[in-house]
Structure formats: structure tokens, C-alpha cells
Scaffold this motif. Structure first.
Motif, short mmCIF file in Angstrom:
data_model
loop_
_atom_site.label_atom_id
_atom_site.label_comp_id
_atom_site.label_asym_id
_atom_site.label_seq_id
_atom_site.Cartn_x
_atom_site.Cartn_y
_atom_site.Cartn_z
N ARG A 182 38.62 48.10 60.22
CA ARG A 182 38.87 46.97 59.88
C ARG A 182 39.94 47.07 58.70
NH1 ARG A 182 37.28 42.91 63.30
NH2 ARG A 182 34.89 43.23 63.75
N GLY A 183 40.38 48.11 58.15
CA GLY A 183 41.25 48.15 57.28
C GLY A 183 40.81 48.40 56.00
N THR A 184 41.74 48.80 54.85
CA THR A 184 41.35 48.91 53.76
C THR A 184 41.01 47.82 52.90
OG1 THR A 184 43.14 50.61 53.60
CG2 THR A 184 42.35 49.96 51.48
N ALA A 185 39.75 47.91 52.49
CA ALA A 185 38.88 46.85 51.89
C ALA A 185 39.55 46.44 50.45
CB ALA A 185 37.35 47.25 51.88
N VAL A 186 39.88 47.58 49.50
CA VAL A 186 40.69 47.26 48.34
C VAL A 186 41.26 48.46 48.10
CG1 VAL A 186 38.61 48.05 47.21
CG2 VAL A 186 40.24 46.74 46.21
N GLU A 187 42.56 48.66 47.62
CA GLU A 187 43.34 49.42 47.30
C GLU A 187 42.66 50.28 46.02
OE1 GLU A 187 47.43 49.28 46.89
OE2 GLU A 187 47.77 48.71 49.00
N ALA A 188 42.46 51.61 45.72
CA ALA A 188 41.88 52.14 44.75
C ALA A 188 42.35 53.71 44.89
CB ALA A 188 40.33 52.08 44.67
N ASP A 189 42.31 54.40 43.72
CA ASP A 189 42.65 55.65 43.56
C ASP A 189 41.46 56.68 43.78
OD1 ASP A 189 45.23 55.15 42.71
OD2 ASP A 189 44.46 54.79 40.48
N SER A 190 41.54 57.42 45.02
CA SER A 190 40.65 58.39 45.39
C SER A 190 39.21 58.06 45.22
CB SER A 190 40.99 59.69 44.84
OG SER A 190 42.16 60.40 45.08
N PRO A 191 38.62 56.87 45.72
CA PRO A 191 37.27 56.64 45.83
C PRO A 191 36.33 57.45 46.57
CG PRO A 191 38.51 55.13 47.11
CD PRO A 191 39.48 56.07 46.77
N SER A 192 36.24 58.75 46.29
CA SER A 192 35.76 59.94 47.09
C SER A 192 34.33 59.43 47.43
CB SER A 192 36.18 61.33 46.72
OG SER A 192 35.40 61.32 45.58
N PHE A 193 33.82 58.83 46.63
CA PHE A 193 32.27 58.46 47.03
C PHE A 193 31.88 57.12 46.50
CE2 PHE A 193 27.84 58.70 47.89
CZ PHE A 193 27.61 59.70 48.57
N VAL A 194 31.13 56.32 47.31
CA VAL A 194 31.04 54.71 47.19
C VAL A 194 29.33 54.67 46.98
CG1 VAL A 194 33.21 54.23 47.65
CG2 VAL A 194 31.37 54.13 49.33
N ALA A 195 28.94 53.60 46.34
CA ALA A 195 27.59 53.26 46.64
C ALA A 195 27.43 51.90 46.69
CB ALA A 195 26.69 53.62 45.49
N ALA A 196 26.47 51.29 47.50
CA ALA A 196 26.33 49.75 47.74
C ALA A 196 25.03 49.47 46.67
CB ALA A 196 26.32 49.17 48.96
N HIS A 197 25.29 48.17 46.03
CA HIS A 197 24.32 47.46 45.43
C HIS A 197 23.09 47.15 46.39
CE1 HIS A 197 21.89 44.69 43.08
NE2 HIS A 197 22.60 45.34 41.78
N PRO A 198 21.72 47.61 45.95
CA PRO A 198 20.75 47.22 46.85
C PRO A 198 20.73 45.62 47.60
CG PRO A 198 19.64 47.68 45.00
CD PRO A 198 21.46 47.80 44.86
N THR A 199 20.76 44.79 46.44
CA THR A 199 20.54 43.37 47.07
C THR A 199 21.95 42.30 46.67
OG1 THR A 199 19.93 42.72 44.58
CG2 THR A 199 18.43 43.55 46.41
N LEU A 200 23.03 42.83 46.17
CA LEU A 200 24.23 41.97 45.81
C LEU A 200 25.53 42.50 46.34
CD1 LEU A 200 23.58 41.86 41.86
CD2 LEU A 200 23.19 40.20 43.44
N PRO A 201 26.34 41.48 46.73
CA PRO A 201 27.62 42.19 47.43
C PRO A 201 28.43 42.84 46.51
CG PRO A 201 27.68 39.81 46.96
CD PRO A 201 26.22 40.24 46.41
N VAL A 202 28.16 43.94 45.82
CA VAL A 202 28.71 44.86 45.02
C VAL A 202 28.72 46.22 45.31
CG1 VAL A 202 29.24 45.31 42.64
CG2 VAL A 202 28.36 43.10 43.03
N VAL A 203 29.99 46.53 45.21
CA VAL A 203 30.11 48.01 45.52
C VAL A 203 30.76 48.88 44.19
CG1 VAL A 203 31.52 49.73 47.16
CG2 VAL A 203 30.46 47.70 47.91
#
Length: 350
Positions: free
Chosen positions: A40-61
Motif C-alpha cells: 500500500r506504500g510508505t505509511a510515514v517517512e521515518a528513519d530506520s524504523p526497524s521494529f514497530v508495535a501497535a497499541h492494543p486498542t488505539l490507532p497508534v503505532v
């Protein structure tokens, strides 16, 4: 084309130019019911986000900025986009992993470069508020390297079913168990020393309560289980059925949905090892090694009957169908080209 309701959104951690990669930031994928993935493309430009995590109930990463010694929060915007949420937060050297409390109270970060384990408290909107540094690791094997102290290298965090947190220290060959205290951060509970030179990297908890740990250097799997609240090493064995080569290094371990099989990625030989989980969760037995479908399988994810494997160096995610009886990956059913993928994390349903 399937409807949006039939798709599952996956965020991809990546390396950008500052980390030797080719991505631009956090990627967005759609997973379709037939197992195929769509970029779907780059969701947001960011420097080397080599690991990510999603909030369990909110639309926050949340994402590391591995080369910049930062942790950042992003808020969902539109169907596949993210936008910065609050200010970047200082972290340690080579921050390589983030994990979120299932209750959304805090975020933990592990720093490979200097061994720091950090906790960031979150507000009711998922924003990062206060930062706390946990007590530094003391090498439990220090007597085995006299005059040559080893560098602590925190690598991952796991939120345990009982509310505690377990972290790996790849440099000190240790598992550290913590309690969360609001306003104070992580309070040391106890630790488990694993064999010298093994290099515990990633970990997952089985429904039995056992925690399975894969070691990057020795390419083994360790089983630890709590007895009266204290975790102990109860089993160890090879992570592969066919052995490993001198330049191999293990990466990720995950379970199928039933918890009957574990999957370990091995970089170098570029394989996924399938292991059978014993009925009581105390033993892992290698069944078969299969080609991972690319170069340098950094991370992988089981979603239903599909296994998705992210290859950092060949810029692709290989998807296999899993046999429901044997747990073995079948033929490659889809191959998606995407730049420098290093982590695959399903988005929250928020």
C-alpha cells in the motif's frame, strides 16, 4: 479485489538509507484472504524504523529509530497512513525492539548497542509521557571472561500472561524478568542465566505458560517455565533439524494459532525451521527445515493458515500455506517485493 473488511493491515518495520536499507519509512501492507499481500506504500517517512508495535486498542503505532537513538509514536490517518504523534523520545544506542503493554499503560524498548531497557508510560490517548531506564544488567557469566567484560545487549521484550515483562540480553546470555510499577518503571524481579555464548534474541509465550527463546549465536531453542513465580530453564535443544553453518544466525521465533508448532528463522542458510511443541509445552522437537524464499529472513509472522517471511536483503516477503496437520509450509504461494523489510506487525483493529 476484496473489500477492506476482508483485509488485514500489516505494518512493516524497515531499514532506510541511514541503516543501509532502501526503504523510506514504515510500510503498509494489506493481507488478503487468499494469503497474498498487497503493498500500500510508505505509511510515514521515518528513519530506520526497524521494529514497530501497535497499541492494543488505539490507532497508534510505535517505532524505533535505530540509528537515531529514538523511539517515536505515530497516529493512524486515512486507510493506510500514519502521522507523527508527539515528539521523538530519547532512547539508547541501536534501539532495536519495542513492545506495548496489553493494557496500553506503557511501552518498552530494548537497546542492542548499550544494553539499556527503557519504559515509556503512555497517556489515555496513547501518547508517550514519562521515560524510565531500568537497572543495567550484570553479566551472570562474568567469571568466565576475566578482564574482558562483555557488553550488555538488550534485544527484545515480551509481555507475559501474568502481567510481568521478560527481556532478553543477547550479550550477557540472560533473561530478565520485571514488574511494572507506575511512576517508577521496571522493577527487577529475577533473572535466568542461559548458557554462555548462546545469545538469546527473541521469545514467545506458549499457552502452557512456557516461554520459548531462540538464541542468535548458538541457534538453539530454550524452554523456561515459572515454578512458584520464578522462571527456570527446563529444556534446550537445536533450533533446526539439519544443523547450521558457521555464519548462520537465528532471528525470530513464533507459534501457529493452536500453539502446536513453532517457527524459527535462520539467516545465512536462509531457512525456516519447523518445530513440534510437546503436549505440555515443555519440549520443542525440530521437524523439518525449509527454504525461506529469500535472503536474510529477519522476521516472520503466522496469520491463520499463512506464513509470511520478511527478507531484509532480497527486498521481499515470501508467503507459504501451512499444512493444518503437519504445520509444514507448502509451496510458495505469493512473493511480494518491498524494500528492506525487517518486521511484520498486524495493525490494531482500532
Amino acid at each position: 479485489m476484496t473489500s477492506l473488511q476482508q483485509q488485514t493491515l500489516i505494518w512493516t518495520g524497515t531499514y532506510t538509507a541511514d541503516g543501509g536499507g532502501r526503504a523510506k519509512g514504515i510500510g503498509a501492507l494489506s493481507a488478503h484472504p487468499d494469503g497474498s499481500l498487497e503493498w500500500r506504500g510508505t505509511a510515514v517517512e521515518a528513519d530506520s524504523p526497524s521494529f514497530v508495535a501497535a497499541h492494543p486498542t488505539l490507532p497508534v503505532v510505535y517505532a524505533v529509530a535505530e540509528q537515531r537513538q529514538m523511539v517515536r509514536a505515530f497516529r493512524r490517518t486515512g486507510e493506510f497512513g500514519l502521522e507523527p504523534f508527539g515528539h521523538p523520545q530519547p532512547a539508547g544506542e541501536a534501539t532495536c525492539h519495542v513492545a506495548v503493554d496489553p493494557l496500553g499503560r506503557f511501552l518498552t524498548a530494548a537497546c542492542w548497542g548499550d544494553g539499556q531497557v527503557l519504559l515509556y508510560e503512555l497517556d489515555h490517548d496513547g501518547g508517550i509521557t514519562r521515560r524510565f531506564a531500568a537497572a543495567p544488567s550484570v553479566d551472570p557469566h562474568g567469571s568466565m571472561a576475566p578482564g574482558q567484560p562483555r557488553q550488555s545487549r538488550a534485544h527484545a521484550s515480551l509481555m507475559l500472561a501474568d502481567g510481568r515483562i521478560m527481556t532478553t540480553d543477547l550479550g550477557h546470555d540472560a533473561l530478565r524478568i520485571w514488574r511494572y510499577e507506575p511512576g517508577a518503571g521496571l522493577i527487577a524481579d529475577h533473572e535466568v542465566a542461559l548458557p554462555f555464548g548462546s545469545g538469546p534474541r527473541h521469545l514467545v509465550q506458549h499457552r502452557s505458560g512456557s516461554v520459548f527463546v531462540v538464541s542468535e549465536y548458538s541457534i538453539e531453542v530454550f524452554v523456561v517455565r515459572a515454578d512458584a513465580g520464578t522462571f527456570e530453564l527446563i529444556n534446550r535443544g537445536p533450533a533446526t533439524s539439519g544443523g547450521s553453518l558457521p555464519d548462520d544466525s537465528a532471528a525470530e521465533i513464533c507459534l501457529d494459532q493452536e500453539g502446536n508448532h513453532a517457527y524459527v528463522g535462520v539467516r545465512g542458510s536462509n531457512l525456516i525451521s519447523v518445530l513440534r511443541v510437546g503436549p505440555d509445552g515443555t519440549e520443542l522437537s525440530p521437524v523439518k527445515d525449509v527454504a525461506s524464499g529469500g535472503d536474510w529472513p529477519r522476521h516472520h509472522l503466522v496469520m491463520g493458515q499463512w506464513l509470511h517471511v520478511a527478507h531484509e536483503r532480497s527486498d521481499n516477503i515470501a508467503t507459504f500455506a501451512l499444512d493444518s496437520a503437519t504445520g509444514l509450509p507448502g509451496t510458495l504461494i505469493h512473493n511480494l517485493q518491498t524494500p528492506s523489510p525487517t518486521a511484520l506487525v498486524p495493525a490494531s483493529r482500532a
